[in-house]
Design a protein around this motif. Structure first.
Motif, short mmCIF file in Angstrom:
data_model
loop_
_atom_site.label_atom_id
_atom_site.label_comp_id
_atom_site.label_asym_id
_atom_site.label_seq_id
_atom_site.Cartn_x
_atom_site.Cartn_y
_atom_site.Cartn_z
N VAL A 165 48.24 20.43 123.04
CA VAL A 165 49.08 21.44 123.69
C VAL A 165 49.20 22.68 122.80
N LEU A 166 49.50 22.48 121.53
CA LEU A 166 49.70 23.62 120.63
C LEU A 166 48.42 24.43 120.46
N GLU A 167 47.30 23.75 120.39
CA GLU A 167 46.02 24.47 120.27
C GLU A 167 45.75 25.29 121.53
N THR A 168 45.93 24.68 122.69
CA THR A 168 45.65 25.37 123.95
C THR A 168 46.59 26.55 124.16
N ALA A 169 47.85 26.37 123.74
CA ALA A 169 48.85 27.42 123.94
C ALA A 169 48.79 28.50 122.86
N GLY A 170 47.97 28.32 121.85
CA GLY A 170 47.89 29.28 120.76
C GLY A 170 49.08 29.23 119.83
N LEU A 171 49.69 28.04 119.70
CA LEU A 171 50.90 27.88 118.88
C LEU A 171 50.69 26.96 117.68
N THR A 172 49.45 26.67 117.34
CA THR A 172 49.19 25.71 116.28
C THR A 172 49.89 26.08 114.98
N GLY A 173 49.92 27.34 114.62
CA GLY A 173 50.54 27.74 113.36
C GLY A 173 51.98 28.19 113.47
N ALA A 174 52.58 28.00 114.64
CA ALA A 174 53.93 28.54 114.86
C ALA A 174 55.03 27.68 114.24
N PHE A 175 54.75 26.40 114.03
CA PHE A 175 55.78 25.48 113.55
C PHE A 175 55.45 24.98 112.15
N GLU A 176 56.44 25.00 111.28
CA GLU A 176 56.26 24.44 109.94
C GLU A 176 56.09 22.93 109.99
N VAL A 177 56.82 22.31 110.90
CA VAL A 177 56.81 20.86 111.04
C VAL A 177 56.61 20.51 112.50
N THR A 178 55.71 19.59 112.78
CA THR A 178 55.59 19.03 114.13
C THR A 178 55.67 17.52 113.99
N LEU A 179 56.47 16.90 114.85
CA LEU A 179 56.74 15.47 114.69
C LEU A 179 56.77 14.80 116.05
N SER A 180 56.12 13.64 116.14
CA SER A 180 56.17 12.81 117.34
C SER A 180 57.11 11.64 117.10
#
Length: 222
Positions: free
Chosen positions: A123-138
């Motif tokens: 999702v983040l790659e497709t939306a162009g948001l890969t670098g927007a978050f310092e931390v991503t957690l599932s």
């Protein structure tokens, strides 16, 4: 980037229902999968699974709904179907990407999602948001899914902050309960089709009608 007078230094986003409108896709895919195996959702299955980790909802479908597959097999089957749907079309909520970027100019950002890691990254790659978050957690990366506070507490910890200086943006009952239990300042963006329960909504400091209302100014006023 610095916080403002209320002390908020970071904003932690949910993903499904906040950035992408996928609750309906999840329900459609899981209901279809269950039906393929001659089973039906329990009356409360949809509400219960919103916020559950991958291990939790797959166990629910296998053990309680009765899909004749192991929980691990259910997880693989359903995630494959979800990934295929995302590749066809990513249902971004209007204004969500712009909101993330606007808040990122003023606050540190993290993502705390019930989606599996493979779906978050896609999702983040497709939306162009890969670098927007310092931390991503599932939630599959913490002991318990929402409504337990684990994913929010872990995300805040990875930022090196305390819950008191972090805001959460959530839509679902279990997500709101998770963020409240973790001690964050909670902003609710209720989903029109899957609105949160009143008791869960009561824990929010701010309730907005659209993600576009979650502005730096709105957070500064909390």
């Amino acid at each position: 980037m610095t916080g403002v007078s209320n002390g908020i230094q970071a904003v932690v986003f949910d993903l499904d229902g906040v950035i992408i409108d996928t609750e309906g896709v999840w329900e459609e895919v899981r209901r279809g999968y269950v039906a393929e195996h001659g089973r039906e959702f329990l009356p409360d299955s949809q509400d219960r699974m919103m916020g559950m980790s991958t291990g939790e909802w797959s166990a629910h479908l296998a053990d309680e709904v009765g899909v004749p597959r192991t929980a691990a097999e259910v997880a693989v089957d359903v995630l494959d179907r979800m990934a295929a749907r995302y590749r066809q079309a990513l249902p971004l909520i209007p204004g969500s990407v712009e909101t993330v970027r606007a808040l990122g100019a003023r606050y540190r950002l993290a993502l705390a999602s019930s989606s599996a890691r493979i779906l978050i990254d896609q999702v983040l790659e497709t939306a162009g948001l890969t670098g927007a978050f310092e931390v991503t957690l599932s939630t599959e990366e913490v002991p318990r899914g929402k409504p337990a506070p684990d994913v929010y507490l872990t995300a805040v910890g990875k930022l090196g902050l305390t819950p008191e200086v972090c805001a959460a943006v959530e839509d679902s009952s279990n997500g709101l309960r998770s963020a409240v239990a973790a001690g964050l300042t909670v902003i609710a963006v209720p989903h029109g089709v899957y609105p949160p329960a009143e008791d869960a909504l009561a824990g929010a400091r701010l309730v907005v009608g659209s993600i576009t209302e979650v502005t730096p100014e709105a957070i500064a006023a909390l």
